[in-house]
Write a protein that holds these residues in place. Structure first.
Motif, PDB file in Angstrom:
ATOM      1  N   LEU A  63       0.818  -1.213   0.000  1.00 28.83           N
ATOM      2  CA  LEU A  63       0.000   0.000   0.000  1.00 28.83           C
ATOM      3  C   LEU A  63       0.852   1.264   0.000  1.00 28.83           C
ATOM      4  CD1 LEU A  63      -2.953   0.799  -0.036  1.00 28.83           C
ATOM      5  CD2 LEU A  63      -2.930   0.852   2.458  1.00 28.83           C
ATOM      6  N   SER A  64       1.886   1.301   0.851  1.00 32.38           N
ATOM      7  CA  SER A  64       2.739   2.489   0.908  1.00 32.38           C
ATOM      8  C   SER A  64       3.520   2.665  -0.393  1.00 32.38           C
ATOM      9  CB  SER A  64       3.703   2.401   2.097  1.00 32.38           C
ATOM     10  OG  SER A  64       4.535   1.258   1.997  1.00 32.38           O
ATOM     11  N   GLY A  65       3.992   1.543  -0.967  1.00 32.29           N
ATOM     12  CA  GLY A  65       4.697   1.615  -2.253  1.00 32.29           C
ATOM     13  C   GLY A  65       3.793   2.141  -3.352  1.00 32.29           C
ATOM     14  N   PHE A  66       2.550   1.663  -3.365  1.00 35.85           N
ATOM     15  CA  PHE A  66       1.587   2.099  -4.384  1.00 35.85           C
ATOM     16  C   PHE A  66       1.285   3.592  -4.245  1.00 35.85           C
ATOM     17  CE2 PHE A  66      -2.887   2.655  -5.746  1.00 35.85           C
ATOM     18  CZ  PHE A  66      -2.734   2.335  -7.085  1.00 35.85           C
ATOM     19  N   LEU A  67       1.032   4.048  -3.024  1.00 37.10           N
ATOM     20  CA  LEU A  67       0.728   5.466  -2.797  1.00 37.10           C
ATOM     21  C   LEU A  67       1.914   6.349  -3.168  1.00 37.10           C
ATOM     22  CD1 LEU A  67      -1.202   5.259   0.610  1.00 37.10           C
ATOM     23  CD2 LEU A  67      -2.154   5.678  -1.673  1.00 37.10           C
ATOM     24  N   LEU A  68       3.118   5.899  -2.829  1.00 39.15           N
ATOM     25  CA  LEU A  68       4.323   6.650  -3.178  1.00 39.15           C
ATOM     26  C   LEU A  68       4.465   6.786  -4.693  1.00 39.15           C
ATOM     27  CD1 LEU A  68       6.991   7.995  -2.298  1.00 39.15           C
ATOM     28  CD2 LEU A  68       8.052   5.720  -2.313  1.00 39.15           C
ATOM     29  N   LEU A  69       4.200   5.689  -5.405  1.00 36.63           N
ATOM     30  CA  LEU A  69       4.300   5.710  -6.865  1.00 36.63           C
ATOM     31  C   LEU A  69       3.232   6.593  -7.493  1.00 36.63           C
ATOM     32  CD1 LEU A  69       5.120   1.943  -7.412  1.00 36.63           C
ATOM     33  CD2 LEU A  69       6.573   3.847  -8.092  1.00 36.63           C
ATOM     34  N   ILE A  70       2.011   6.525  -6.975  1.00 36.22           N
ATOM     35  CA  ILE A  70       0.929   7.362  -7.507  1.00 36.22           C
ATOM     36  C   ILE A  70       1.264   8.843  -7.329  1.00 36.22           C
ATOM     37  CG2 ILE A  70      -1.466   8.068  -7.140  1.00 36.22           C
ATOM     38  CD1 ILE A  70      -1.168   5.469  -8.686  1.00 36.22           C
ATOM     39  N   ILE A  71       1.766   9.201  -6.144  1.00 34.74           N
ATOM     40  CA  ILE A  71       2.153  10.593  -5.893  1.00 34.74           C
ATOM     41  C   ILE A  71       3.288  11.015  -6.820  1.00 34.74           C
ATOM     42  CG2 ILE A  71       3.176  12.166  -4.186  1.00 34.74           C
ATOM     43  CD1 ILE A  71       1.683  10.500  -2.018  1.00 34.74           C
ATOM     44  N   SER A  72       4.276  10.131  -6.987  1.00 37.97           N
ATOM     45  CA  SER A  72       5.432  10.432  -7.849  1.00 37.97           C
ATOM     46  C   SER A  72       4.993  10.707  -9.282  1.00 37.97           C
ATOM     47  CB  SER A  72       6.416   9.266  -7.832  1.00 37.97           C
ATOM     48  OG  SER A  72       6.913   9.030  -6.541  1.00 37.97           O
ATOM     49  N   TYR A  73       4.145   9.831  -9.815  1.00 42.88           N
ATOM     50  CA  TYR A  73       3.714  10.012 -11.206  1.00 42.88           C
ATOM     51  C   TYR A  73       2.756  11.185 -11.354  1.00 42.88           C
ATOM     52  CZ  TYR A  73       6.165   5.864 -12.737  1.00 42.88           C
ATOM     53  OH  TYR A  73       7.156   4.970 -13.048  1.00 42.88           O
ATOM     54  N   PHE A  74       2.003  11.502 -10.314  1.00 42.10           N
ATOM     55  CA  PHE A  74       1.161  12.697 -10.369  1.00 42.10           C
ATOM     56  C   PHE A  74       2.030  13.946 -10.480  1.00 42.10           C
ATOM     57  CE2 PHE A  74      -0.945  16.280  -8.263  1.00 42.10           C
ATOM     58  CZ  PHE A  74      -2.120  16.349  -8.997  1.00 42.10           C
ATOM     59  N   VAL A  75       3.098  14.007  -9.676  1.00 42.01           N
ATOM     60  CA  VAL A  75       4.026  15.146  -9.733  1.00 42.01           C
ATOM     61  C   VAL A  75       4.711  15.214 -11.093  1.00 42.01           C
ATOM     62  CG1 VAL A  75       6.153  16.113  -8.750  1.00 42.01           C
ATOM     63  CG2 VAL A  75       4.419  15.135  -7.233  1.00 42.01           C
ATOM     64  N   ILE A  76       5.117  14.047 -11.605  1.00 41.10           N
ATOM     65  CA  ILE A  76       5.785  13.996 -12.910  1.00 41.10           C
ATOM     66  C   ILE A  76       4.861  14.505 -14.010  1.00 41.10           C
ATOM     67  CG2 ILE A  76       6.676  12.440 -14.684  1.00 41.10           C
ATOM     68  CD1 ILE A  76       7.741  10.669 -12.370  1.00 41.10           C
ATOM     69  N   LEU A  77       3.638  13.992 -14.054  1.00 39.90           N
ATOM     70  CA  LEU A  77       2.687  14.389 -15.108  1.00 39.90           C
ATOM     71  C   LEU A  77       2.322  15.859 -14.980  1.00 39.90           C
ATOM     72  CD1 LEU A  77       0.353  11.239 -15.114  1.00 39.90           C
ATOM     73  CD2 LEU A  77       2.118  11.833 -16.780  1.00 39.90           C
ATOM     74  N   HIS A  78       2.222  16.355 -13.747  1.00 39.04           N
ATOM     75  CA  HIS A  78       1.918  17.773 -13.534  1.00 39.04           C
ATOM     76  C   HIS A  78       3.045  18.659 -14.055  1.00 39.04           C
ATOM     77  CE1 HIS A  78       0.060  21.252 -11.660  1.00 39.04           C
ATOM     78  NE2 HIS A  78       1.228  21.559 -11.104  1.00 39.04           N
ATOM     79  N   SER A  79       4.291  18.201 -13.875  1.00 42.94           N
ATOM     80  CA  SER A  79       5.440  19.011 -14.307  1.00 42.94           C
ATOM     81  C   SER A  79       5.616  19.026 -15.822  1.00 42.94           C
ATOM     82  CB  SER A  79       6.718  18.487 -13.647  1.00 42.94           C
ATOM     83  OG  SER A  79       7.073  17.233 -14.190  1.00 42.94           O
TER      84      SER A  79
END
Length: 309
Positions: free
Chosen positions: A206-222
């Protein structure tokens, strides 16, 4: 492994008890397993021998493919061979070894996917510092730490299971040895142990999944600040990564983040993430990645040319 249990072997129920369906299981999963090994080996060889695939992203993809091949090998061969027999017997030591391998390579896959997301974050969000941050020594150290973390995770799981007394029955309602089905056979109350197992595997998923979702959200936003061509290339790479993350983490979260109970669909969900995902990952990365496809074609043409001389 030292054992102080009265049970020395377990019987696996398998995916089905129907003889005709067992033949289908044998053929189908043999094809899947061969495809998994060949597909991942192609990526491993292409990255190893192609200078064009020398970036950190492909360094991590190399270890993802290696992990996928090992992960599938810890489960698929046993499933394939067992499909030929009516009685599927696995010794206590083999069962513990399978659980250890399943969690070692499963955890390693999670860590590598996180590293790949981190690599994309640095490449897209901090491009000027990419070469400094993601230098070779750092990448090697991150992979070593991932192996160490995976080993600690797997050992901690096995340490809890080894304490369980098994005095009968010995039928595991599954096609492989895993924690939840095995806990049901223990001759003691396993509520606390199940909580510890869930807090380990479940929290990791769960923590790995949430970390990845946040990471890709930041990436796509940038990506808003990038050129159209840069956005297209970055989106293509990130889409592949996000697809693999969804395929890997969805079943993992379903299996390991819930109370001590089993559902009829558990076997098929486990099949998907232990055999299906390692089979699909090479297809996702090769079909959507022109650099990998070109490297494989180039190596193939070099091989054919050398054979014709």
């Amino acid at each position: 492994m030292q054992q102080n249990k009265s049970i020395t072997e377990f019987i696996l129920f398998g995916l089905t008890q129907d003889p005709k369906r067992q033949k289908m299981v044998f053929i189908l999963f043999l094809i899947f397993y061969i495809g998994t090994v060949v597909g991942n080996l192609l990526i491993i060889v292409a990255i190893k021998f192609s200078p064009a695939l020398g970036s950190p992203m492909y360094f991590f993809l190399f270890y993802l493919s290696l992990t996928d091949a090992c992960f599938s090998t810890s489960i698929a061969p046993r499933l394939i061979i067992d499909a030929l027999f009516a009685k599927k017997v696995i010794s206590y030591n083999e069962c513990m070894t399978q659980i250890f391998a399943l969690h070692l390579f499963g955890c390693m896959e999670i860590f590598v996917l996180i590293l790949m997301a981190g690599d994309r974050y640095v490449a897209i969000c901090k491009p000027l510092h990419y070469q400094t941050i993601m230098r070779q020594q750092v990448c090697i150290m991150l992979i070593i730490l991932s192996w160490i973390g995976s080993f600690i995770h797997s050992i901690s799981q096995i340490a809890l299971v080894l304490k369980l007394p098994f005095c009968g029955p010995n039928l595991i309602d599954h096609y492989c040895c895993d924690l939840q089905p095995l806990l049901k056979l223990a001759c003691m109350d396993t509520y606390v142990i199940n909580l510890l197992l869930v807090s380990n595997s479940g929290a990791l998923c769960l923590s790995g999944f949430l970390l990845l979702i946040i990471s890709y959200f930041v990436i796509l936003h940038s990506l808003r600040n990038h050129s159209a061509e840069g956005r297209k290339k970055a989106l293509s790479t990130c889409t592949s990564h996000i697809t693999v993350v969804a395929l890997s983490f969805g079943p993992c979260i379903f299996i390991y983040t819930r109370p001590p109970t089993t559902f009829p669909m558990d076997k098929m969900v486990t099949v998907f993430y232990t055999i299906g995902t390692p089979f699909l990952n090479p297809l996702i990365y090769t079909l959507r990645n022109a650099e990998v496809k070109n490297a494989i074609k180039k190596l193939w043409s070099i091989k054919i040319t050398s054979e014709n001389k």
